[in-house]
Enzyme design. Structure first.
Site, short mmCIF file in Angstrom:
data_model
loop_
_atom_site.label_atom_id
_atom_site.label_comp_id
_atom_site.label_asym_id
_atom_site.label_seq_id
_atom_site.Cartn_x
_atom_site.Cartn_y
_atom_site.Cartn_z
N GLU A 38 41.59 16.67 -38.05
CA GLU A 38 42.08 16.60 -36.68
C GLU A 38 43.42 17.31 -36.51
OE1 GLU A 38 39.93 12.46 -35.33
OE2 GLU A 38 42.10 12.47 -35.52
N CYS A 47 35.07 19.47 -37.23
CA CYS A 47 34.19 18.41 -37.72
C CYS A 47 33.83 18.62 -39.19
CB CYS A 47 32.91 18.36 -36.90
SG CYS A 47 33.14 18.03 -35.15
N GLU A 49 30.94 18.52 -40.68
CA GLU A 49 29.76 19.35 -40.91
C GLU A 49 30.11 20.83 -40.89
OE1 GLU A 49 28.33 15.78 -38.37
OE2 GLU A 49 30.18 16.92 -38.69
N CYS A 89 28.39 21.19 -33.94
CA CYS A 89 27.92 21.23 -35.33
C CYS A 89 26.43 21.56 -35.39
CB CYS A 89 28.20 19.90 -36.02
SG CYS A 89 29.96 19.67 -36.36
#
Length: 134
Positions: A38, A47, A49, A89
């Site tokens: 983040e 993210c 993934e 993602c």
């Protein structure tokens, strides 16, 4: 999934307090992991993934992604239901499936409990957009 759980615990999620881990099995039997990262400027984070799949693409560009394992939890509340990849993602995973012309099995869960399986990103992203439409 064990490696996804281990990397999830190292996620940098001070704002959402929602930790996600992903582990990819490549065709050369290497496992690549990633977790969410983040940033105070929210859209600037990434993210788990995408961290994992972009790392695999950068370090092992000729290898196929055979499967992806994803796990997520909140530091504030237990997450007991499976958490699938977000839309961004899903699109990134779709790009790699199209590139390798082979499905990626996707397993996802919450912090613990039941694990769901998608045989391909097309199970989670029907009518997907790809480069053939450009």
């Amino acid at each position: 999934m064990t490696m996804a759980i281990d990397i999830r615990k190292k996620a940098y999620a001070p704002y959402s307090r929602f930790q996600v881990g992903a582990a990819l099995l490549l065709s050369n039997d290497v496992i690549v992991t990633g977790n969410n990262q983040e940033n105070a400027a929210y859209p600037s984070g990434l993210c788990a993934e995408r961290v994992a799949i972009y790392h695999a693409g950068a370090q092992y560009p000729k290898e196929e992604v055979s499967l992806m394992a994803i796990t997520a939890t909140s530091l504030d509340n237990p997450v007991t239901t499976p958490v699938p990849p977000c839309g961004a993602c899903r699109q990134a995973i779709a790009e790699y499936e199209v590139k390798q012309a082979k499905s990626i099995e996707i397993y996802f869960m919450g912090e613990y409990g039941v694990v769901y399986k998608a045989n391909s990103i097309s199970d989670l992203l029907p009518l997907m957009f790809d480069g053939s439409q450009l």
